[in-house]
Design a protein around this motif. Structure first.
Motif, mmCIF file in Angstrom:
data_model
loop_
_atom_site.group_PDB
_atom_site.id
_atom_site.type_symbol
_atom_site.label_atom_id
_atom_site.label_comp_id
_atom_site.label_asym_id
_atom_site.label_seq_id
_atom_site.Cartn_x
_atom_site.Cartn_y
_atom_site.Cartn_z
ATOM 1 N N UNK A 44 -16.373 -35.722 -26.812
ATOM 2 C CA UNK A 44 -17.685 -35.486 -26.210
ATOM 3 C C UNK A 44 -17.533 -34.648 -24.940
ATOM 4 N N UNK A 45 -18.643 -34.056 -24.535
ATOM 5 C CA UNK A 45 -18.695 -33.238 -23.323
ATOM 6 C C UNK A 45 -19.547 -33.952 -22.284
ATOM 7 N N UNK A 46 -19.046 -34.021 -21.065
ATOM 8 C CA UNK A 46 -19.759 -34.737 -20.003
ATOM 9 C C UNK A 46 -20.693 -33.824 -19.222
ATOM 10 N N UNK A 47 -21.732 -34.425 -18.699
ATOM 11 C CA UNK A 47 -22.618 -33.743 -17.762
ATOM 12 C C UNK A 47 -21.906 -33.622 -16.411
ATOM 13 N N UNK A 48 -22.038 -32.461 -15.772
ATOM 14 C CA UNK A 48 -21.450 -32.251 -14.451
ATOM 15 C C UNK A 48 -22.514 -32.513 -13.386
ATOM 16 N N UNK A 49 -22.124 -33.247 -12.348
ATOM 17 C CA UNK A 49 -23.079 -33.621 -11.298
ATOM 18 C C UNK A 49 -22.496 -33.305 -9.926
ATOM 19 N N UNK A 50 -23.364 -33.244 -8.928
ATOM 20 C CA UNK A 50 -22.931 -33.105 -7.543
ATOM 21 C C UNK A 50 -23.218 -34.425 -6.830
ATOM 22 N N UNK A 51 -22.196 -34.929 -6.144
ATOM 23 C CA UNK A 51 -22.315 -36.185 -5.395
ATOM 24 C C UNK A 51 -22.675 -35.854 -3.955
#
Length: 260
Positions: free
Chosen positions: A75-82
């Motif tokens: 699977x491919x993950x969503x990229x987020x900014x913390x």
């Protein structure tokens, strides 16, 4: 394929952010006699652990060197900014990398995104780990762009995260040494791919052979080849007649009276 019947257990490595609990539960249900041992590894050491025999298979992040390792992308993950909860990004649903142009974007040494060009402003030095970078975000030093699973893993009450629409994405795969594709590895591949226990590639026990049907008994026959009548059934002969097969008996008349 190399058999693995002699293996006392199955060792499964996994990198930070991957939660293997679902697959472990299915393994324990299907193969209760083969203990599964989890081995937590960093992204940097995951492939060396597989090559060195420290684990039979592992959940890793792509890319994988296919020279000696096999891999199945999962699977491919969503990229987020913390960011801190009071950061301007917290007020929107998602951002682009351009929205981070004025921020210091931390780039830890164990980064998994493989940036060609990091957005925002560079930090003075790179944090050693993602966990260290999260601590710096909490201290107001900068922001951090990571796969969503890592943001959840290092969650803090004073931080939040938002999706980054145009950032690189991290893909998770199951990997193992190609020359050690054992029966147990095949079993785990089947579990990860959602095969049922009765799948042709699983190791479900073979069904027991069907018992042969009993042959119907032929009625016994007498020496002359005639069938022996079943008990309680009449042969059609008069039981008062003499021998078997004889002529039918004649009807007797009334005896004549002699003349006086």
């Amino acid at each position: 394929m190399t058999g693995s019947e002699a293996s006392p257990s199955f060792k499964l490595a996994y990198v930070p952010g991957v939660t293997p609990a679902k697959w472990v539960r299915i393994w324990n249900e299907r193969l209760p006699d083969v203990p599964l041992t989890l081995v937590a590894v960093s992204v940097a050491e995951a492939f060396d652990v597989l090559r060195g025999g420290g684990a039979d298979a592992g959940f890793v992040r792509l890319p994988v060197d296919r020279t000696d390792l096999s891999a199945i992308p999962l699977y491919t993950e969503t990229t987020v900014v913390v960011v801190p909860k009071d950061h301007v990004v917290a007020a929107v649903d998602q951002v682009s990398t351009d929205d981070l142009a004025d921020d210091i974007v931390l780039h830890p040494l164990d980064d998994t995104l493989g940036w060609e060009r990091l957005p925002g402003q560079p930090a003075i030095e790179r944090p050693a780990t993602t966990e260290d970078a999260v601590d710096l975000v909490a201290a107001g030093i900068g922001v951090l762009v990571v796969p969503q699973s890592l943001a959840r893993l290092h969650h803090r009450k004073d931080l939040t995260y938002r999706p980054v629409t145009d950032a690189p994405e991290s893909r998770v795969a199951l990997s193992w040494p190609e020359e050690k594709t054992t029966d147990l590895v095949e079993d785990f591949i089947g579990i990860v791919r959602g095969r049922t226990v009765n799948s042709t590639r699983g190791r479900a026990p073979a069904p027991a052979p069907a018992e042969p049907k009993a042959k119907a008994k032929r009625p016994e026959t007498s020496g002359g080849g005639r069938r022996k009548p079943a008990a309680g059934k009449s042969t059609g002969r008069n039981p008062r007649s003499g021998g078997s097969g004889g002529a039918k008996g004649t009807k007797r008349g009334k005896p004549r009276r002699g003349r006086s």
